[in-house]
Design a protein around this motif. Structure first.
Motif, PDB file in Angstrom:
ATOM      1  N   HIS A 170      49.029  87.045  30.375  1.00 35.80           N
ATOM      2  CA  HIS A 170      49.763  86.845  31.394  1.00 35.80           C
ATOM      3  C   HIS A 170      48.918  85.986  32.282  1.00 35.80           C
ATOM      4  O   HIS A 170      48.130  85.304  32.255  1.00 35.80           O
ATOM      5  N   LYS A 171      49.810  85.439  33.295  1.00 37.63           N
ATOM      6  CA  LYS A 171      49.222  84.381  34.264  1.00 37.63           C
ATOM      7  C   LYS A 171      47.998  84.883  34.900  1.00 37.63           C
ATOM      8  O   LYS A 171      47.093  84.120  35.114  1.00 37.63           O
ATOM      9  N   SER A 172      47.926  86.236  35.208  1.00 41.76           N
ATOM     10  CA  SER A 172      46.626  86.601  36.163  1.00 41.76           C
ATOM     11  C   SER A 172      45.989  87.858  35.440  1.00 41.76           C
ATOM     12  O   SER A 172      45.092  88.067  36.081  1.00 41.76           O
ATOM     13  N   GLU A 173      46.466  88.317  34.318  1.00 46.31           N
ATOM     14  CA  GLU A 173      45.703  89.199  33.642  1.00 46.31           C
ATOM     15  C   GLU A 173      45.692  89.143  32.117  1.00 46.31           C
ATOM     16  O   GLU A 173      46.501  88.440  31.397  1.00 46.31           O
ATOM     17  N   ARG A 194      43.125  96.413  30.506  1.00 43.21           N
ATOM     18  CA  ARG A 194      43.667  95.222  31.413  1.00 43.21           C
ATOM     19  C   ARG A 194      42.685  94.611  31.984  1.00 43.21           C
ATOM     20  O   ARG A 194      41.730  95.456  32.930  1.00 43.21           O
ATOM     21  N   PRO A 198      41.451  91.314  34.930  1.00 44.09           N
ATOM     22  CA  PRO A 198      42.143  90.143  35.756  1.00 44.09           C
ATOM     23  C   PRO A 198      41.433  88.683  34.920  1.00 44.09           C
ATOM     24  O   PRO A 198      40.110  88.659  34.408  1.00 44.09           O
ATOM     25  N   LEU A 199      42.122  87.816  34.892  1.00 40.55           N
ATOM     26  CA  LEU A 199      41.522  86.529  34.147  1.00 40.55           C
ATOM     27  C   LEU A 199      40.656  85.842  35.230  1.00 40.55           C
ATOM     28  O   LEU A 199      41.121  85.610  36.251  1.00 40.55           O
ATOM     29  N   ASN A 200      39.462  85.237  34.853  1.00 39.65           N
ATOM     30  CA  ASN A 200      38.667  84.573  35.649  1.00 39.65           C
ATOM     31  C   ASN A 200      39.014  82.988  35.238  1.00 39.65           C
ATOM     32  O   ASN A 200      38.795  82.534  34.122  1.00 39.65           O
ATOM     33  N   PRO A 201      39.508  82.393  36.511  1.00 43.60           N
ATOM     34  CA  PRO A 201      39.656  80.863  36.214  1.00 43.60           C
ATOM     35  C   PRO A 201      38.661  80.018  35.824  1.00 43.60           C
ATOM     36  O   PRO A 201      38.914  78.855  35.159  1.00 43.60           O
TER      37      PRO A 201
END
Length: 345
Positions: free
Chosen positions: A36-39, A50, A52-55
């Motif tokens: 997903h966009k953030s995870e 789950r 969080p995504l690290n940019p």
């Protein structure tokens, strides 16, 4: 239902050999099943995890294997296969579609939306990544000449697996279950409304994916799958459904295109000129094959169209990569100068 093991999820020596001793001791492995966009959602045991995504990390993709610990994602492993395309629209970006796929079901419905050109486009993508393609022609119960169309597809490649199915018929679904083996990952790709989600539901044995209707005026479908997700089959294998793609722009897929049109490449070796473009050159074996009916003009036109598209998109993306690299070098230089000035104060 028991929790899937790493082998059930597709773990193999190719991935295990990438792990360091420290990672083996202090980290764990998981498979990306949703993005997903953030995870990101991983499967590594009983329950999905789950994070969080690290940019700042390299982009992840559904199907990736990742190293993680109790706090965060550490890194993604090198992929064995990767489906990607030029992002839809005019953006000079690549879009990651699916990683570490073993077999791709290229789904096309037997209605007015059927297109040999589109099937060849998907085949080029599959062959570029050395993933086994299987053609699934849906809505066979609504088509009077399903077998004739199946033969058209079969003529693209005598070794290609081609199935005509009614996605609501359990006997037809059983034909596809033979590809669902333990540790194997299958992806469904095709336009909206061709019946991918109905096939997924049939293979899973329950309605896990929403299904929708098609517009009567043009036989085009509406999006029912809105994100890529992997579903685990307890009897063996993993299924990935992907949102329908109206636009599949190829880039860096020259080898896949040539493998898809292997007979044209073979004919080209007989042309008088080694750099023959098969347009109007004398002694062109490819054009001669079209004139005699040994090769269809449609197939040659699509071959040349895909090569032109791939060359354009590949050059555009290469220019963007060079520009981004130059910009990053400038930033690094400015940061180094700032640090030097601060140190000399």
């Amino acid at each position: 239902m028991s929790a899937p093991s790493l082998i059930d999820l597709g773990m193999r020596p190719f991935f295990q050999q990438q792990l360091s001793l420290e990672e083996l001791e202090h980290c764990a492995l998981g498979r990306v099943i949703e993005l997903h966009k953030s995870e990101v959602v991983l499967l590594a045991g009983d329950e999905p995890l789950r994070f969080p995504l690290n940019p700042n990390h390299d982009p992840l993709c559904v199907g990736d294997w990742v190293v993680f610990n109790d706090e965060r994602l550490v890194r993604g492993l090198e992929r064995q296969s990767l489906f990607q395309r030029k992002a839809a629209g005019s953006a000079n970006e690549r879009q990651l579609i699916a990683a570490n796929i073993d077999t791709v079901f290229i789904v096309s419905s037997l209605n007015d939306d059927f297109s040999l050109n589109r099937i060849e486009r998907y085949l080029a993508l599959a062959k570029e990544t050395y993933v086994e393609p299987v053609i699934v022609l849906t809505k066979a119960d609504l088509c009077a000449d399903a077998d004739a169309i199946r033969q058209q597809v079969q003529r693209l490649d005598a070794l290609l697996s081609v199935h005509c199915v009614n996605a609501l018929d359990s006997n037809d679904i059983d034909l596809l279950k033979g590809y669902c083996q333990r540790g194997k990952t299958l992806a469904f790709m095709g336009s909206s409304g061709v019946g991918k989600s109905t096939l997924v539901n049939g293979l899973l044995g329950h309605d896990a994916m929403e299904t929708g209707s098609i517009r009567e005026q043009d036989s085009k479908g509406r999006h029912t799958t809105t994100y890529r997700a992997i579903k685990w089959l307890p009897e063996g294998g993993l299924l990935m459904d992907t949102p329908g793609m109206r636009e599949l722009q190829l880039s860096d897929a020259k080898d896949g295109i040539k493998l898809t049109f292997a007979e044209i490449e073979s004919l080209a070796e007989q042309c008088r000129f080694s750099d023959c473009q098969h347009i109007n050159e004398p002694g062109c074996a490819v054009l001669h094959a079209v004139e005699t009916g040994a090769l269809s003009a449609r197939r040659l036109d699509n071959f040349q169209k895909l090569l032109r598209e791939d060359a354009h998109n590949s050059a555009t993306l290469a220019q963007k990569r060079a520009k981004d690299k130059s910009f990053q070098k400038m930033i690094n230089s400015v940061q180094e100068q700032a640090r030097a000035m601060k140190k000399n104060r």
